[in-house]
Design an enzyme around this catalytic site. Sequence first.
Site, PDB file in Angstrom:
ATOM      1  N   HIS A 210       0.743  -0.989  -0.042  1.00 62.56           N
ATOM      2  CA  HIS A 210      -0.510   0.302   0.022  1.00 62.56           C
ATOM      3  C   HIS A 210       0.723   1.582   0.076  1.00 62.56           C
ATOM      4  O   HIS A 210       1.762   1.706  -1.019  1.00 62.56           O
ATOM      5  CB  HIS A 210      -0.879  -0.195   0.801  1.00 62.56           C
TER       6      HIS A 210
ATOM      7  N   HIS B 291      -1.300  -2.527 -10.061  1.00 62.13           N
ATOM      8  CA  HIS B 291      -2.779  -1.593  -8.612  1.00 62.13           C
ATOM      9  C   HIS B 291      -4.157  -2.894  -8.608  1.00 62.13           C
ATOM     10  O   HIS B 291      -3.954  -3.230 -10.007  1.00 62.13           O
ATOM     11  CB  HIS B 291      -3.557  -0.117  -9.646  1.00 62.13           C
TER      12      HIS B 291
ATOM     13  N   ASP C 287       3.566   6.064  -6.827  1.00 59.91           N
ATOM     14  CA  ASP C 287       3.804   5.481  -6.277  1.00 59.91           C
ATOM     15  C   ASP C 287       5.229   5.511  -6.832  1.00 59.91           C
ATOM     16  O   ASP C 287       6.254   5.790  -5.802  1.00 59.91           O
ATOM     17  CB  ASP C 287       4.335   4.235  -5.396  1.00 59.91           C
TER      18      ASP C 287
HETATM   19  N1  CMC Z   1       5.511  -7.403 -10.038  1.00 64.43           N
HETATM   20  C1  CMC Z   1       5.746  -8.648 -10.692  1.00 64.43           C
HETATM   21  N2  CMC Z   1       4.623  -8.969 -10.780  1.00 64.43           N
HETATM   22  C2  CMC Z   1       3.598  -8.142 -10.435  1.00 64.43           C
HETATM   23  C3  CMC Z   1       3.644  -7.212 -10.011  1.00 64.43           C
HETATM   24  C4  CMC Z   1       4.587  -6.715  -9.627  1.00 64.43           C
HETATM   25  N3  CMC Z   1       4.718  -5.189  -9.362  1.00 64.43           N
HETATM   26  N4  CMC Z   1       1.966  -6.709  -9.886  1.00 64.43           N
HETATM   27  C5  CMC Z   1       1.518  -8.277  -9.991  1.00 64.43           C
HETATM   28  N5  CMC Z   1       1.701  -8.802 -10.147  1.00 64.43           N
HETATM   29  C6  CMC Z   1       1.621 -10.134 -10.768  1.00 64.43           C
HETATM   30  C7  CMC Z   1       1.474 -11.395  -9.635  1.00 64.43           C
HETATM   31  O1  CMC Z   1       2.373 -11.982  -9.435  1.00 64.43           O
HETATM   32  C8  CMC Z   1       0.181 -12.333 -10.180  1.00 64.43           C
HETATM   33  O2  CMC Z   1       0.395 -12.952 -11.523  1.00 64.43           O
HETATM   34  P1  CMC Z   1      -0.232 -14.555 -11.123  1.00 64.43           P
HETATM   35  O3  CMC Z   1      -1.594 -14.205 -11.488  1.00 64.43           O
HETATM   36  O4  CMC Z   1       0.581 -14.946 -12.725  1.00 64.43           O
HETATM   37  O5  CMC Z   1      -0.047 -15.249 -10.011  1.00 64.43           O
HETATM   38  C9  CMC Z   1      -0.781 -10.868 -11.199  1.00 64.43           C
HETATM   39  O6  CMC Z   1       0.722 -10.347 -11.088  1.00 64.43           O
HETATM   40  C10 CMC Z   1      -1.875 -10.018 -10.093  1.00 64.43           C
HETATM   41  O7  CMC Z   1      -1.126  -9.717  -9.104  1.00 64.43           O
HETATM   42  P2  CMC Z   1      -1.688  -9.204  -7.825  1.00 64.43           P
HETATM   43  O8  CMC Z   1      -0.799  -9.218  -6.589  1.00 64.43           O
HETATM   44  O9  CMC Z   1      -2.994 -10.768  -7.569  1.00 64.43           O
HETATM   45  O10 CMC Z   1      -2.846  -8.352  -8.164  1.00 64.43           O
HETATM   46  P3  CMC Z   1      -3.382  -7.674  -6.287  1.00 64.43           P
HETATM   47  O11 CMC Z   1      -5.106  -7.056  -7.166  1.00 64.43           O
HETATM   48  O12 CMC Z   1      -3.863  -8.576  -5.140  1.00 64.43           O
HETATM   49  O13 CMC Z   1      -1.983  -6.672  -6.272  1.00 64.43           O
HETATM   50  C11 CMC Z   1      -0.830  -4.594  -6.084  1.00 64.43           C
HETATM   51  C12 CMC Z   1      -1.867  -5.454  -6.270  1.00 64.43           C
HETATM   52  C13 CMC Z   1      -0.460  -3.209  -6.116  1.00 64.43           C
HETATM   53  C14 CMC Z   1      -0.362  -5.167  -4.375  1.00 64.43           C
HETATM   54  C15 CMC Z   1       0.488  -5.727  -7.175  1.00 64.43           C
HETATM   55  O14 CMC Z   1       0.038  -4.733  -8.089  1.00 64.43           O
HETATM   56  C16 CMC Z   1       1.476  -4.982  -5.643  1.00 64.43           C
HETATM   57  O15 CMC Z   1       2.133  -5.608  -4.927  1.00 64.43           O
HETATM   58  N6  CMC Z   1       2.916  -4.177  -6.908  1.00 64.43           N
HETATM   59  C17 CMC Z   1       3.616  -3.597  -6.205  1.00 64.43           C
HETATM   60  C18 CMC Z   1       3.330  -3.026  -5.289  1.00 64.43           C
HETATM   61  C19 CMC Z   1       2.839  -1.115  -4.950  1.00 64.43           C
HETATM   62  O16 CMC Z   1       3.011  -1.166  -6.070  1.00 64.43           O
HETATM   63  N7  CMC Z   1       1.584  -0.878  -4.900  1.00 64.43           N
HETATM   64  C20 CMC Z   1       1.394   0.752  -4.728  1.00 64.43           C
HETATM   65  C21 CMC Z   1       0.500   0.539  -5.061  1.00 64.43           C
HETATM   66  S1  CMC Z   1      -0.425   1.712  -5.473  1.00 64.43           S
HETATM   67  C22 CMC Z   1      -0.334   2.925  -4.076  1.00 64.43           C
HETATM   68  C23 CMC Z   1      -1.553   2.780  -3.406  1.00 64.43           C
HETATM   69  O17 CMC Z   1      -3.060   3.127  -3.807  1.00 64.43           O
HETATM   70  O18 CMC Z   1      -1.653   1.796  -1.883  1.00 64.43           O
END
Ligand code: CMC
Length: 428
Positions: free
Chosen positions: A269, A310, A368
């Site tokens: 987050h 995201h 971010d």
């Molecule tokens: N790098 C590599 N792979 C990724 C990333 C990433 N940053 N983000 C998602 N993936 C992959 C993940 O491994 C999954 O792959 P698979 O379908 O093969 O299992 C797929 O993409 C979907 O990911 P998810 O974790 O199921 O998606 P989510 O919606 O639960 O998570 C997230 C969203 C923001 C937590 C995630 O994209 C992440 O961890 N990003 C990096 C951290 C980040 O930048 N967070 C800030 C968000 S914006 C500020 C805010 O609003 O808080």
Amino acid sequence: MTDQATKHAKLTIDGVSDPIELPIYSGSVGPDVIDVGKLTSQGYFTYDPGFVSTASCDSEITYIDGDNGVLLHRGYPIEQLAEKSDYLELCYLLLNGELPNSAESADFVDTIKHHTMVNEQLRSFFKGFSPNAHPMAILCGVVGALSAFYHDSTDIDNAEHRKITAHRLIAKMPTLAAMSYKHAQGQPFIYPRNDLGYAENFLHMMFATPCEDYQVSPTIAKAMDRIFLLHADHEQNASTSTVRLAGSTGANPFASIAAGIAALWGPSHGGANEAVLNMLDEIGSVDNIPEYIKKAKDKNDPFRIMGFGHRVYKNYDPRAKVMQQTCHEVLEELGVEDNPVLAMARELERIALEDEYFVEKRLYPNVDFYSGIILKAIGIPVEMFTVIFATGRTPGWIAHWNEMISGPYKIGRPRQLYKGYTKRDYPN
Ligand code: CMC
């Protein structure tokens, strides 16, 4: 609470002859919601880990269309607010529902300016933290501690108390944020200056010392204001939902916001802006980027490209677009376009945007990614990044808390799919 049902859904369960009829409600825009509230009386819970398909409340504050990269605050697009408005005006809009006229605006700005100081006794709280304490740890503590100072305004059923609390929190957050930085530096706290704008004053409290004034460049002050503005609210995200959940118990607003700050801290987050810079540090040089892209794609490697992806935005993050432009303005003003860390960030962005894995999974740079780069260029230490996010997000948290408390609400109480032991006897 929601209005009349516009449609109904019928849920048929194997072996049960009558389907369960569930009302469907429509918002002003966005997906309809199926009201599953009466499933409990039929012996079922819904199951939605991570709340990916769950609307937890009615709200009139912020709307996001993740597929089309739309973010509206009280109906106004974020791009227009970033261009034509400023952070304090957005705070007013989030709290009151409408833009202020010029008299209301002047009054609001004046009120916020006159609440910027914190009680002198609060200063002694900082002495209890070690100098290398993370400023988010300090912020969680001191914001929660505000509830010990303002007994005159913690009646949550009193609208005037809620208003004063909102003003106090918005006004004092930059002061507390800057104090948490000064504590780590071993420097004296710098008092706020009411002749400065909100963002300018924050930079003054961060970088001035009793021996030397800090001249704030208008470009940097505008960038800081924009960072606050772009973080001001984001619908029912993890920290806002935490504030609502804590607030739904009747907890006081300072305690509820402190809970939100704790939730924001995580790297998935608000902690992501700090994680972006730590990741760039770990990568070390542009030459190592392909290796890290490979790691990010490897299912057996927990590494992720921080600042990408995201939960809601699956096309682009509209805040990131505005932030990208601000990023270029700041780098140009500071003449640091050749910085190796920034070169890495640019290369990472370029590769990831072209790479099949990121394109297919619709992983775009989020807000971010760019805010971390701007803050680094301004000279803000990495540990302060999430504190700045928290400062910017405060009006959003308080607007959501206020919206909930002003209407009918229930204590938040999710259920579970229990998979533990069934009843067993304690051994003799
Ligand atoms: N790098 C590599 N792979 C990724 C990333 C990433 N940053 N983000 C998602 N993936 C992959 C993940 O491994 C999954 O792959 P698979 O379908 O093969 O299992 C797929 O993409 C979907 O990911 P998810 O974790 O199921 O998606 P989510 O919606 O639960 O998570 C997230 C969203 C923001 C937590 C995630 O994209 C992440 O961890 N990003 C990096 C951290 C980040 O930048 N967070 C800030 C968000 S914006 C500020 C805010 O609003 O808080």
